[in-house]
Each structure stands twice: as C-alpha cells, then as structure tokens.
Enzyme design. Sequence first.
Site, PDB file in Angstrom:
ATOM      1  N   CYS A 290       0.747  -1.067  -0.134  1.00  0.00           N
ATOM      2  CA  CYS A 290       0.173   0.081  -0.009  1.00  0.00           C
ATOM      3  C   CYS A 290       0.879   1.393   0.227  1.00  0.00           C
ATOM      4  O   CYS A 290       0.508   2.450  -0.397  1.00  0.00           O
ATOM      5  CB  CYS A 290      -0.988  -0.024   1.301  1.00  0.00           C
ATOM      6  SG  CYS A 290      -2.155  -1.508   1.383  1.00  0.00           S
TER       7      CYS A 290
ATOM      8  N   HIS B 147      -3.132   7.307   2.512  1.00  0.00           N
ATOM      9  CA  HIS B 147      -3.704   6.347   2.033  1.00  0.00           C
ATOM     10  C   HIS B 147      -4.936   6.009   2.608  1.00  0.00           C
ATOM     11  O   HIS B 147      -5.398   6.222   3.819  1.00  0.00           O
ATOM     12  CB  HIS B 147      -2.640   5.197   2.490  1.00  0.00           C
ATOM     13  CG  HIS B 147      -3.164   3.615   1.999  1.00  0.00           C
ATOM     14  ND1 HIS B 147      -3.617   3.300   0.984  1.00  0.00           N
ATOM     15  CD2 HIS B 147      -3.083   2.673   3.088  1.00  0.00           C
ATOM     16  CE1 HIS B 147      -3.936   2.132   1.056  1.00  0.00           C
ATOM     17  NE2 HIS B 147      -3.796   1.574   2.087  1.00  0.00           N
TER      18      HIS B 147
ATOM     19  N   ASN C   1      -9.969   0.219   0.245  1.00  0.00           N
ATOM     20  CA  ASN C   1      -8.520   0.156   0.179  1.00  0.00           C
ATOM     21  C   ASN C   1      -8.031  -0.274  -1.058  1.00  0.00           C
ATOM     22  O   ASN C   1      -7.868  -1.554  -1.462  1.00  0.00           O
ATOM     23  CB  ASN C   1      -8.023  -0.517   1.192  1.00  0.00           C
ATOM     24  CG  ASN C   1      -6.446  -0.779   1.483  1.00  0.00           C
ATOM     25  OD1 ASN C   1      -5.659  -0.363   0.563  1.00  0.00           O
ATOM     26  ND2 ASN C   1      -5.729  -1.308   2.476  1.00  0.00           N
TER      27      ASN C   1
HETATM   28  O1  UT7 Z   1      -3.593  -0.936   3.733  1.00  0.00           O
HETATM   29  C1  UT7 Z   1      -3.156  -1.709   4.994  1.00  0.00           C
HETATM   30  C2  UT7 Z   1      -4.041  -2.834   5.197  1.00  0.00           C
HETATM   31  N1  UT7 Z   1      -4.817  -2.681   6.316  1.00  0.00           N
HETATM   32  C3  UT7 Z   1      -5.444  -1.851   7.268  1.00  0.00           C
HETATM   33  O2  UT7 Z   1      -5.187  -0.616   7.099  1.00  0.00           O
HETATM   34  C4  UT7 Z   1      -6.284  -2.366   8.147  1.00  0.00           C
HETATM   35  C5  UT7 Z   1      -6.036  -1.867   9.589  1.00  0.00           C
HETATM   36  N2  UT7 Z   1      -6.996  -2.549  10.364  1.00  0.00           N
HETATM   37  C6  UT7 Z   1      -8.408  -2.017  10.360  1.00  0.00           C
HETATM   38  O3  UT7 Z   1      -8.656  -1.391   9.613  1.00  0.00           O
HETATM   39  C7  UT7 Z   1      -9.325  -2.558  11.327  1.00  0.00           C
HETATM   40  O4  UT7 Z   1      -8.623  -3.500  12.396  1.00  0.00           O
HETATM   41  C8  UT7 Z   1     -10.427  -3.537  10.882  1.00  0.00           C
HETATM   42  C9  UT7 Z   1     -11.437  -2.715  10.079  1.00  0.00           C
HETATM   43  C10 UT7 Z   1     -10.030  -4.668   9.789  1.00  0.00           C
HETATM   44  C11 UT7 Z   1     -11.252  -4.361  11.748  1.00  0.00           C
HETATM   45  O5  UT7 Z   1     -11.833  -3.178  12.939  1.00  0.00           O
HETATM   46  P1  UT7 Z   1     -11.684  -3.567  14.402  1.00  0.00           P
HETATM   47  O6  UT7 Z   1     -12.315  -2.532  15.252  1.00  0.00           O
HETATM   48  O7  UT7 Z   1     -10.083  -3.673  14.647  1.00  0.00           O
HETATM   49  O8  UT7 Z   1     -12.150  -4.923  14.787  1.00  0.00           O
HETATM   50  P2  UT7 Z   1     -12.078  -6.366  15.111  1.00  0.00           P
HETATM   51  O9  UT7 Z   1     -10.878  -6.849  14.088  1.00  0.00           O
HETATM   52  O10 UT7 Z   1     -11.189  -6.024  16.486  1.00  0.00           O
HETATM   53  O11 UT7 Z   1     -13.044  -7.193  15.236  1.00  0.00           O
HETATM   54  C12 UT7 Z   1     -14.077  -6.714  16.037  1.00  0.00           C
HETATM   55  C13 UT7 Z   1     -15.462  -7.744  15.854  1.00  0.00           C
HETATM   56  C14 UT7 Z   1     -14.845  -9.160  15.902  1.00  0.00           C
HETATM   57  O12 UT7 Z   1     -15.981  -9.808  16.644  1.00  0.00           O
HETATM   58  P3  UT7 Z   1     -15.911 -10.311  18.177  1.00  0.00           P
HETATM   59  O13 UT7 Z   1     -14.730 -11.098  18.153  1.00  0.00           O
HETATM   60  O14 UT7 Z   1     -15.653  -9.085  18.979  1.00  0.00           O
HETATM   61  O15 UT7 Z   1     -17.232 -10.957  18.450  1.00  0.00           O
HETATM   62  C15 UT7 Z   1     -15.062  -9.374  14.446  1.00  0.00           C
HETATM   63  O16 UT7 Z   1     -15.110 -10.909  14.283  1.00  0.00           O
HETATM   64  O17 UT7 Z   1     -15.789  -7.620  14.723  1.00  0.00           O
HETATM   65  C16 UT7 Z   1     -16.081  -8.701  14.034  1.00  0.00           C
HETATM   66  N3  UT7 Z   1     -15.910  -8.625  12.675  1.00  0.00           N
HETATM   67  C17 UT7 Z   1     -16.991  -8.382  11.785  1.00  0.00           C
HETATM   68  N4  UT7 Z   1     -18.154  -7.964  12.095  1.00  0.00           N
HETATM   69  C18 UT7 Z   1     -19.206  -7.550  10.778  1.00  0.00           C
HETATM   70  C19 UT7 Z   1     -14.654  -8.662  11.933  1.00  0.00           C
HETATM   71  N5  UT7 Z   1     -15.162  -8.128  10.424  1.00  0.00           N
HETATM   72  C20 UT7 Z   1     -16.573  -7.867  10.360  1.00  0.00           C
HETATM   73  C21 UT7 Z   1     -17.508  -7.733   9.424  1.00  0.00           C
HETATM   74  N6  UT7 Z   1     -18.820  -7.580   9.831  1.00  0.00           N
HETATM   75  N7  UT7 Z   1     -17.184  -7.376   8.251  1.00  0.00           N
END
Ligand code: UT7
Length: 328
Positions: free
Chosen positions: A114, A255, A285
């Site tokens: 990225c 980004h 992204n």
């Molecule tokens: O270009 C470089 C690449 N990447 C990035 O920039 C990504 C950086 N990370 C992020 O943007 C965030 O970490 C995410 C958007 C990927 C995730 O957000 P988060 O607030 O960190 O959520 P999390 O991974 O801590 O997940 C929270 C909950 C989980 O459920 P439990 O375990 O709390 O019950 C996940 O299973 O959200 C759940 N979850 C979803 N729920 C609905 C994960 N993906 C989804 C989804 N829809 N698509």
Amino acid sequence: MAIRAVVQGIGHALPSKVLTNADLERMVDTTDEWIMQRTGIRERRICGPGDSNSGLATAASQEALADAKIDPSELDLVVCGTVTGDMLFPSTSCLVQSAIGAKRAGAFDVGAACAGFIYSLSVAGSMIEAGHARTVLVIGSDTLTRFVDWTDRSTCVLFGDGAGAVVLRAEEGTDRGLIETVLLADGDGARHIDLQAGGSRYPAWDPATQDVRQAIYMAGSEVYRFAVTAMGDACCRVLQQAGMDAADIDLFVPHQANLRIIESAAKRLGLPDEKVFLNVERYGNTSGASIPIGLYEASKSGRLRRGMVVMTVGFGAGLVWGANLIRW
Ligand code: UT7
C-alpha cells in the site's frame, strides 16, 4: 541550479464493477453499519473478467501522458508500485511500457504494497534529481480483490481495485516538484499481512501449497495499531526533514485504508477537515493505487492546485510506511 521532479500530468483508472456493502451483506455475515463504522467504506470497485492489473495501469498511464502532453517516446523510465502483477514476472511496468509504446524507457516494479506509490515516486524523483532520467512515468496499481477470500468477512469488506499514474519531468529554476520524502520499513511485522501461496516458497504447482493460506491474511487490530503510529511518524519525519510544519500543508492525501486511521493522523497533525482528502467511502483500500487516485480526484476537482503543498502518506504489508511532500 537544482533539478526538481515536477508532476506534469496525472491519470487514473477504475474497474466499472461496483461492489456495495449491501452486496457484501448477502455474501458474508456483515452489515453496512459495521463496515461504515469500522472503516468508512460504503462501496468499492472490483475487477471483472476482462480487467487486469496491467490493463488498469496502462489506462491510467495513457491518461497521465495525455494530461502532460508528453509522447510515450519521451519517457526514460516506467516505475510501477504494485504487489498484484498479472504474473510473478515479467513486471507490470514492462507490460505497460509495451502497451503505451514507451520504446526508449527502462521499466521496473516496486514492491511496497500500500506504500507502493510513495516508494515509487521517491525512487523516480531521486533518479530525476540525480540527472539519470528526465521524464518518468510513475504508477500505483493494484488488484487485491483477486486475492481476497470472499468468505472471510474480516478482510473481504476492505479492498478494492484501481490504478493511478503521474508523469514526472525534470525542471530547473522552479520551486515546484518533490520537496522531501521518507521511506521506512519493519520486516519484523511481515507476519501481520501476507499472501503466502503462489510465491517461490509455496509455488502454485505444488500440492503442498494447499496447506498454506491461499488468500490475503491480515491481523486487523495489529495492523490498525501499527498504522496509527506509522502515519503520524512518517508525516512528522518528512516535515522535519523539509524544515516545514503541519501549518505549511495545503492538502493531505493519505492512503485510503480506513477512515478512523486517517482521522487519527489528521488529528495528530492538527489538520482541519478541509485539508484532508477522502474517497475511502467510494473505493475502499486500493493499495498502491489509493494515493495517486486521491491526487487525481483532488487535482481534477480543483482542491489541489498548482503551487500548493501536498503531503501524501501510506503504510502497508512489509511492514512499510512512508510519506512524500510535493509542491504541486
Ligand atoms: O493497507 C493496509 C492494510 N490494512 C489496514 O489498514 C487495516 C487495519 N485494520 C483495520 O482497519 C481494522 O482492524 C478492521 C477494520 C480490519 C477491523 O476493525 P476492528 O475494530 O479492529 O475490529 P476487530 O478486528 O477487533 O473485530 C471486532 C469484531 C470481532 O467480533 P468479536 O470477536 O468481537 O465477536 C470480529 O469478528 O468484529 C467482527 N468482525 C466483523 N463483524 C461484522 C470482523 N469483521 C467483520 C465484518 N462484519 N466484516
């Protein structure tokens, strides 16, 4: 007199197929509300059967060349930031070099995920400033959705495809052009985002490859924590190197991975909303393409004008991060 690498023209390309959050609600256990709240993404463009990484990169390049009023035969170099080439080799930049007819140009890809456009612009600008090239096409192009597991809700909602390109030209006696750049990496974090299958360690032909991950893997919260620190770090360093401060920035084109990450970087810099460019809602992204697409839309809409100072910043798999300061 110092040679400056000045942006002479810009182009972009996006696949026509739109994938909305409503579409994703029908594919995995997710909601528009969750995706909007956590990422700020509403829809993204994804490649259809006729699209390719080199095809998008070529279309963006042709628009940039027309915008710059430069014939492809004038190019000394084609540099493409991508991690999703049509094939492992030849490089995407060689496919573009042929497609646009840049007969005199050398061509190579830069693999910085990225941050691919940040790295590519920096390398191309340095070549110009050192006098090794006068006219360089710099591309950021990625098609990450070709490597997404469409049953994994934690990654499939995040990515989109696209390409952006600029033509850089050597100019003397101007204060326009690339002002300063910073490139950083921490390979200790390699495990946090990867795509294992299909490389030389796990070749696509090997049955044992079935045991390794076939699609993009990301440890979301680790990458989130890294991204928030990395964005601020790269911005502060590039400003310090240039002897400037945040008040000197006219437009911030970060980004576009996640709205919350962008907001926290803007807050750290004390930038008001009107100086922060956003399009993550429409494209998600797009990896190496996200910054040049942002620059394209900002310049075509009149938000980014000649003489303005624009700061770009990116981060991604590697882990890598970096920033560029440009006088447009
Ligand atoms: O270009 C470089 C690449 N990447 C990035 O920039 C990504 C950086 N990370 C992020 O943007 C965030 O970490 C995410 C958007 C990927 C995730 O957000 P988060 O607030 O960190 O959520 P999390 O991974 O801590 O997940 C929270 C909950 C989980 O459920 P439990 O375990 O709390 O019950 C996940 O299973 O959200 C759940 N979850 C979803 N729920 C609905 C994960 N993906 C989804 C989804 N829809 N698509």
